[in-house]
Design an enzyme around this catalytic site. Structure first.
Site, PDB file in Angstrom:
ATOM      1  N   SER A  51       0.767  -1.177  -0.267  1.00  0.00           N
ATOM      2  CA  SER A  51       0.139   0.097   0.016  1.00  0.00           C
ATOM      3  C   SER A  51       0.743   1.309  -0.085  1.00  0.00           C
ATOM      4  CB  SER A  51      -0.949   0.484   1.517  1.00  0.00           C
ATOM      5  OG  SER A  51      -0.259   0.522   2.399  1.00  0.00           O
ATOM      6  N   ILE A  92       3.098   4.452  -0.408  1.00  0.00           N
ATOM      7  CA  ILE A  92       4.067   4.776  -1.246  1.00  0.00           C
ATOM      8  C   ILE A  92       5.086   4.007  -1.406  1.00  0.00           C
ATOM      9  CG2 ILE A  92       6.706   5.786  -0.302  1.00  0.00           C
ATOM     10  CD1 ILE A  92       5.792   6.936   1.936  1.00  0.00           C
ATOM     11  N   SER A  99      12.121   9.792   7.668  1.00  0.00           N
ATOM     12  CA  SER A  99      11.088  10.415   6.979  1.00  0.00           C
ATOM     13  C   SER A  99      10.963  11.919   7.873  1.00  0.00           C
ATOM     14  CB  SER A  99      10.186  10.061   8.892  1.00  0.00           C
ATOM     15  OG  SER A  99       8.502  10.583   8.947  1.00  0.00           O
ATOM     16  N   TYR A 101       8.281   6.674  17.839  1.00  0.00           N
ATOM     17  CA  TYR A 101       8.797   6.449  15.994  1.00  0.00           C
ATOM     18  C   TYR A 101       9.992   7.427  15.317  1.00  0.00           C
ATOM     19  CZ  TYR A 101       7.392   7.380  10.842  1.00  0.00           C
ATOM     20  OH  TYR A 101       7.031   7.487   9.507  1.00  0.00           O
ATOM     21  N   LYS A 140      13.381   6.173  13.324  1.00  0.00           N
ATOM     22  CA  LYS A 140      13.780   6.900  11.456  1.00  0.00           C
ATOM     23  C   LYS A 140      15.373   7.375  12.011  1.00  0.00           C
ATOM     24  CE  LYS A 140      10.261   5.813  10.107  1.00  0.00           C
ATOM     25  NZ  LYS A 140       9.895   4.516   8.322  1.00  0.00           N
TER      26      LYS A 140
HETATM   27  N1  LIG Z   1       2.634   8.979   4.568  1.00  0.00           N
HETATM   28  C1  LIG Z   1       3.817   9.629   5.234  1.00  0.00           C
HETATM   29  O1  LIG Z   1       2.896  10.831   5.528  1.00  0.00           O
HETATM   30  C2  LIG Z   1       4.799   9.202   5.297  1.00  0.00           C
HETATM   31  C3  LIG Z   1       5.629  10.240   5.921  1.00  0.00           C
HETATM   32  C4  LIG Z   1       7.398   9.491   6.001  1.00  0.00           C
HETATM   33  C5  LIG Z   1       7.092   8.598   6.203  1.00  0.00           C
HETATM   34  N2  LIG Z   1       6.899   6.951   6.238  1.00  0.00           N
HETATM   35  C6  LIG Z   1       7.616   6.230   5.957  1.00  0.00           C
HETATM   36  O2  LIG Z   1       6.852   5.672   4.951  1.00  0.00           O
HETATM   37  C7  LIG Z   1       6.860   3.734   4.640  1.00  0.00           C
HETATM   38  C8  LIG Z   1       5.749   3.216   3.901  1.00  0.00           C
HETATM   39  O3  LIG Z   1       4.482   3.764   4.880  1.00  0.00           O
HETATM   40  P1  LIG Z   1       3.096   4.711   3.799  1.00  0.00           P
HETATM   41  O4  LIG Z   1       2.629   6.286   4.332  1.00  0.00           O
HETATM   42  O5  LIG Z   1       3.238   3.825   2.862  1.00  0.00           O
HETATM   43  O6  LIG Z   1       2.181   3.430   4.944  1.00  0.00           O
HETATM   44  P2  LIG Z   1       1.126   2.531   4.392  1.00  0.00           P
HETATM   45  O7  LIG Z   1       0.148   2.489   3.245  1.00  0.00           O
HETATM   46  O8  LIG Z   1       0.560   2.060   6.121  1.00  0.00           O
HETATM   47  O9  LIG Z   1       2.374   1.269   4.601  1.00  0.00           O
HETATM   48  C9  LIG Z   1       2.612   0.668   5.557  1.00  0.00           C
HETATM   49  C10 LIG Z   1       3.406  -0.809   4.641  1.00  0.00           C
HETATM   50  O10 LIG Z   1       4.588  -1.377   5.357  1.00  0.00           O
HETATM   51  C11 LIG Z   1       4.293  -2.706   5.462  1.00  0.00           C
HETATM   52  N3  LIG Z   1       4.364  -2.924   6.591  1.00  0.00           N
HETATM   53  C12 LIG Z   1       4.021  -2.520   7.824  1.00  0.00           C
HETATM   54  N4  LIG Z   1       4.241  -3.276   9.182  1.00  0.00           N
HETATM   55  C13 LIG Z   1       4.617  -4.931   8.558  1.00  0.00           C
HETATM   56  C14 LIG Z   1       5.500  -5.776   8.759  1.00  0.00           C
HETATM   57  N5  LIG Z   1       4.566  -6.056  10.035  1.00  0.00           N
HETATM   58  N6  LIG Z   1       5.992  -6.798   8.410  1.00  0.00           N
HETATM   59  C15 LIG Z   1       5.774  -6.369   7.311  1.00  0.00           C
HETATM   60  N7  LIG Z   1       5.305  -5.234   5.987  1.00  0.00           N
HETATM   61  C16 LIG Z   1       4.857  -4.004   7.105  1.00  0.00           C
HETATM   62  C17 LIG Z   1       2.613  -2.469   4.810  1.00  0.00           C
HETATM   63  O11 LIG Z   1       1.879  -4.169   4.462  1.00  0.00           O
HETATM   64  P3  LIG Z   1       1.029  -4.955   5.681  1.00  0.00           P
HETATM   65  O12 LIG Z   1       0.710  -4.526   6.129  1.00  0.00           O
HETATM   66  O13 LIG Z   1       0.760  -5.890   3.795  1.00  0.00           O
HETATM   67  O14 LIG Z   1       2.531  -5.943   5.480  1.00  0.00           O
HETATM   68  C18 LIG Z   1       2.898  -1.457   4.111  1.00  0.00           C
HETATM   69  O15 LIG Z   1       2.924  -1.995   3.012  1.00  0.00           O
HETATM   70  C19 LIG Z   1       6.321   3.699   6.168  1.00  0.00           C
HETATM   71  O16 LIG Z   1       8.155   3.401   6.859  1.00  0.00           O
HETATM   72  C20 LIG Z   1       6.428   5.478   6.788  1.00  0.00           C
HETATM   73  O17 LIG Z   1       7.161   5.287   8.470  1.00  0.00           O
HETATM   74  C21 LIG Z   1       5.434   8.042   5.048  1.00  0.00           C
END
Ligand SMILES: NC(=O)c1ccc[n+]([C@@H]2O[C@H](COP(=O)([O-])OP(=O)(O)OC[C@H]3O[C@@H](n4cnc5c(N)ncnc54)[C@H](OP(=O)(O)O)[C@@H]3O)[C@@H](O)[C@H]2O)c1
Length: 266
Positions: free
Chosen positions: A17, A19, A143, A156, A160
């Protein structure tokens, strides 16, 4: 950019899902090989199906980042798929919505386990293969919380921040042997990360976050990531005006703190 990605073997965690999924859709436009990982196998298969008419060859490799004991076997399987890994997008992660004073250490550890220990252990297991190839590029989704702390993000932000220290060291130790590192610092990206963020009980907070809902589209974020990686940038901040505090902290720290006092958790 085309030339950089063609024929590479790319492994993306957190691909089910947000990014990660946006990166898969963008990278699948190239003639390359993609290994996509996360826990939700059905979501990964859906994504693969969505890319079926695109040039990339995609294999699904589901695994749980909180099960570090399985990693040796997972990495072995990943290498066996295409014989090498050129780019490892260490993107999977979990966020937090809980005050420090209310969060037990076991929840802090849970976040560190997925965001830091799983991330670095995967890289440590892939590194020997990259060294043998004399080429490999780690792309790490940190992040904006890897640049400064924020309300309700203590573990968190710590997880990071820790990634930066680890990967700067890894890069310095291995750069002359073809190893590259790009640290990604997204600000607010429109994904469902807030829903899965852990609350003080270590459970999904399941609440929307207006800041993220008004953030950059994941597809636009993926394009910026791909461009930064192709340029082998060491670090890139991705977002909109929410990035300003990162620059203030560096150049005008007093103003940074004044601004931070005015902000709220959501
Ligand atoms: N969105 C933002 O504003 C933002 C900002 C800064 C940094 N980030 C970073 O971007 C990255 C991706 O986040 P996102 O925003 O795209 O959110 P997201 O849609 O919730 O994606 C998180 C991803 O991590 C996977 N994940 C979580 N826990 C896991 C586990 N125990 N084992 C395997 N996979 C796991 C989830 O897959 P499953 O649930 O299928 O396992 C999902 O594919 C993260 O590292 C987050 O900290 C996001």
């Amino acid at each position: 950019m085309h030339q950089f990605y063609e024929h590479k073997v790319v492994w993306i965690t957190g691909a089910s899902s947000g990014i990660g999924a946006a990166l898969v859709l963008a990278l699948a436009q190239f003639k390359l090989k993609l290994i996509i990982s996360a826990r939700r196998e059905a979501e990964l298969n859906k994504l693969k199906e969505q890319c079926s008419s695109m040039p990339a060859e995609i294999v699904v490799l589901p695994f749980d980042l909180s099960n570090i004991d399985s990693f040796e076997s997972v990495v072995e399987q990943a290498i066996q798929k295409f014989g090498r890994i050129d780019l490892l997008f260490n993107n999977g992660g979990v966020s937090q919505r809980s005050l420090t004073k209310e969060t037990p250490l076991q929840v802090d550890r849970k976040i560190m386990e997925v965001n830091f220990f799983a991330n670095i252990q995967l890289s440590k297991l892939v590194l020997p293969f990259m060294l043998k190839q004399q080429y490999g590029h780690f792309i790490v989704t940190s992040s904006l919380s890897g640049k400064f702390g924020f309300y309700e993000r203590s573990a968190y932000a710590a997880s990071k921040h820790a990634l930066h220290g680890f990967y700067e060291s890894l890069f310095l130790e291995n750069r002359t042997q073809g190893i590259r590192v790009t640290m990604l610092c997204p600000g607010s990206i429109k994904t469902s990360i807030a829903l899965a963020a852990l609350n003080k009980d270590g459970l999904p907070a399941a609440a929307a976050d207006a800041r993220l809902d008004n953030g950059m589209d994941a597809s636009a974020c993926a394009q910026k990531i791909m461009s930064a990686v192709a340029k082998e940038k060491k670090e890139v901040l991705i977002g909109k005006s929410e990035l300003i505090p990162a620059y203030l902290k560096r150049f005008l720290p007093a103003l940074f703190w004044q601004l931070m006092y005015k902000l709220k958790p959501n």
